[in-house]
Design a protein around this motif. Structure first.
Motif, mmCIF file in Angstrom:
data_model
loop_
_atom_site.group_PDB
_atom_site.id
_atom_site.type_symbol
_atom_site.label_atom_id
_atom_site.label_comp_id
_atom_site.label_asym_id
_atom_site.label_seq_id
_atom_site.Cartn_x
_atom_site.Cartn_y
_atom_site.Cartn_z
ATOM 1 N N ALA A 285 -3.684 111.044 112.627
ATOM 2 C CA ALA A 285 -2.392 111.397 112.014
ATOM 3 C C ALA A 285 -1.189 111.081 112.912
ATOM 4 N N PRO A 286 -1.234 111.359 114.236
ATOM 5 C CA PRO A 286 -0.055 111.051 115.063
ATOM 6 C C PRO A 286 0.247 109.563 115.187
ATOM 7 N N VAL A 287 -0.714 108.712 114.850
ATOM 8 C CA VAL A 287 -0.510 107.270 114.996
ATOM 9 C C VAL A 287 0.302 106.708 113.830
ATOM 10 N N PHE A 288 0.358 107.406 112.713
ATOM 11 C CA PHE A 288 1.055 106.910 111.537
ATOM 12 C C PHE A 288 2.540 106.731 111.828
ATOM 13 N N PRO A 289 3.164 105.686 111.251
ATOM 14 C CA PRO A 289 4.592 105.465 111.515
ATOM 15 C C PRO A 289 5.482 106.570 110.963
ATOM 16 N N LYS A 290 5.053 107.211 109.869
ATOM 17 C CA LYS A 290 5.818 108.330 109.326
ATOM 18 C C LYS A 290 5.083 109.637 109.594
ATOM 19 N N TYR A 291 5.826 110.717 109.494
ATOM 20 C CA TYR A 291 5.305 112.033 109.857
ATOM 21 C C TYR A 291 4.209 112.465 108.896
ATOM 22 N N VAL A 292 3.071 112.881 109.448
ATOM 23 C CA VAL A 292 1.945 113.393 108.669
ATOM 24 C C VAL A 292 1.739 114.851 109.065
ATOM 25 N N LEU A 293 1.910 115.747 108.117
ATOM 26 C CA LEU A 293 1.819 117.185 108.389
ATOM 27 C C LEU A 293 0.512 117.716 107.809
ATOM 28 N N LEU A 294 -0.402 118.077 108.693
ATOM 29 C CA LEU A 294 -1.699 118.624 108.285
ATOM 30 C C LEU A 294 -1.625 120.146 108.360
ATOM 31 N N GLU A 295 -1.601 120.784 107.205
ATOM 32 C CA GLU A 295 -1.484 122.234 107.156
ATOM 33 C C GLU A 295 -2.875 122.873 107.056
ATOM 34 N N PRO A 296 -3.093 124.008 107.744
ATOM 35 C CA PRO A 296 -4.396 124.689 107.663
ATOM 36 C C PRO A 296 -4.771 125.068 106.233
ATOM 37 N N GLY A 297 -3.786 125.462 105.429
ATOM 38 C CA GLY A 297 -4.080 125.825 104.040
ATOM 39 C C GLY A 297 -4.646 124.664 103.253
ATOM 40 N N ASP A 298 -4.113 123.468 103.482
ATOM 41 C CA ASP A 298 -4.645 122.279 102.810
ATOM 42 C C ASP A 298 -6.082 122.012 103.243
ATOM 43 N N ALA A 299 -6.353 122.210 104.531
ATOM 44 C CA ALA A 299 -7.716 121.988 105.030
ATOM 45 C C ALA A 299 -8.702 122.969 104.398
ATOM 46 N N LEU A 300 -8.297 124.237 104.260
ATOM 47 C CA LEU A 300 -9.186 125.221 103.632
ATOM 48 C C LEU A 300 -9.437 124.886 102.168
#
Length: 397
Positions: A350-365
């Motif tokens: 995710a940090p390599v992407f040119p735009k911001y990628v926000l990984l939220e714990p709720g989405d993971a659950l």
């Protein structure tokens, strides 16, 4: 009691792990797509937060300055400052363009602001704020610019004196801050050749070049070579003042449009990001269907590969419920391995992407629960095939 699912997985653990790895990468892509959408929304909200405004005053019948083009006179701010409840108000310009640098161009939103007023960068991670009225810039670190580096914006060159972080446009483009006067020149003034051509046309126009009216031509040409437009006025209110109460007289008496923070957030999120959200949702649906198909195919293939073993289990009196539970456990185990691999993979790239990628714990659950549900549903085909096995096949040819 012997766990049949565990014994069977250990018997063919290599195939099981490789299948889980492939499924995990697919789940990682799914989590990343959700993170891209979350990043788009967070960029839009960060833009509003970083502006420091409670109210956006823009051109009438537009939704500017972020969603549509907006142009108003820069002296409007004086009338807005006189409105009850207004603490501070400042002009601002926004222009998305290619900023020139020695190693190539960088896509950025150039912001013209007044130092110490709404619209200025809230904090720096390196360097200092702009202190000169011309030719200095503060850039977001995402631009890749360094302190002391010279950049080109239209006809002028600027020196980067400060670096900030997480100052981006609604589209994720990093911001470059320059003085308001410089930004007005960059956005609204024409190039030198266009100015010369315009002056020649004006001089050839009898309406502007009258023999009996000295100074008229010079006045018209001076007006053409200067510009006093901005894109918006950012307004900060006193504590406890309702933004809508201040916005209503501005709309009525100033012939301008005024948006509160809630209204501007709706414009950015519900309208600008809406199309991208629908497209990402389509990708998520497709990825979910593909994941279900892969799990169903793998579990079904593994089940067909041990038809005789299942027949032996039935012959010795193993209940159908036990056989179904074995297949279901294998499917859930495959989904659990895939989810863990997918979560780790998404966090890694995710940090390599040119735009911001926000990984939220709720989405993971939610993704984890969806994966287990998909795996459980996908196992029904294999369970149906297993329950139809005839015990006689255990002693057949």
């Amino acid at each position: 009691m012997i766990n049949l699912a565990g014994r069977d997985i250990l018997h063919s653990w290599g195939k099981f792990v490789l299948t889980g790895l492939g499924l995990g990468l697919l789940i990682g892509v799914t989590l990343t797509m959700a993170g891209v959408y979350r990043g788009l929304v967070d960029d839009a909200k960060a833009l509003l937060h970083n502006s420091g405004a409670d109210l956006w005053v823009v051109q009438r019948d537009t939704q500017g300055p972020y969603a549509e083009a907006s142009s108003i006179r820069d002296d409007v701010v004086r009338g807005i400052l006189g409105q009850p409840g207004v603490a501070r108000a400042a002009n601002v310009t926004y222009l998305t363009m290619q900023v020139r640098r020695d190693s190539g161009d960088v896509r950025a939103m150039v912001v013209g602001f007044e130092p110490g007023q709404p619209g200025a960068p809230g904090y720096l991670v390196a360097g200092r704020h702009i202190t000169r009225s011309h030719y200095e810039a503060v850039a977001d670190v995402k631009t890749g610019l360094r302190l002391g580096e010279r950049i080109g914006i239209r006809r002028q060159h600027y020196t980067v004196v400060g670096l900030t972080r997480r100052m981006v446009s609604s589209g994720g483009d990093p911001m470059v801050f320059i003085a308001l006067k410089d930004a007005q020149e960059a956005q609204f003034l024409k190039d030198n050749d266009a100015i010369l051509n315009e002056r020649a046309r004006t001089a050839a126009n009898p309406a502007f070049n009258r023999p009996g009216v000295p100074g008229l031509l010079e006045a018209v040409q001076a007006a053409q070579s200067s510009n006093h437009n901005v894109n918006a006025v950012l307004v900060q209110l006193h504590a406890g003042v309702s933004a809508e109460e201040v916005a209503q007289p501005i709309r009525r008496w100033k012939q301008l449009e005024a948006f509160t923070r809630e209204q501007m957030e709706e414009i950015l999120v519900a309208k600008l990001v809406a199309t991208s959200a629908r497209q990402i949702a389509m990708f998520l649906v497709i990825l979910a269907v593909v994941s279900a198909a892969i799990v169903a195919f793998i579990i079904y293939t593994m089940t067909l590969g041990k038809i005789r073993e299942i027949a032996v289990l039935k012959l010795i009196g193993t209940r159908n419920r036990t056989i179904a539970a074995m297949i279901l456990q294998q499917a859930l185990g495959l989904g659990l391995i895939g989810f863990v691999i997918g979560k780790v993979s998404a966090s890694f790239w995710a940090p390599v992407f040119p735009k911001y990628v926000l990984l939220e714990p709720g989405d993971a659950l939610r993704a984890g629960a969806a994966v287990l549900l998909i795996c459980a549903l996908a196992s029904t085909l294999a369970i149906h095939a297993a329950l139809k096995v005839d015990p006689a096949e255990a002693i057949g040819g």
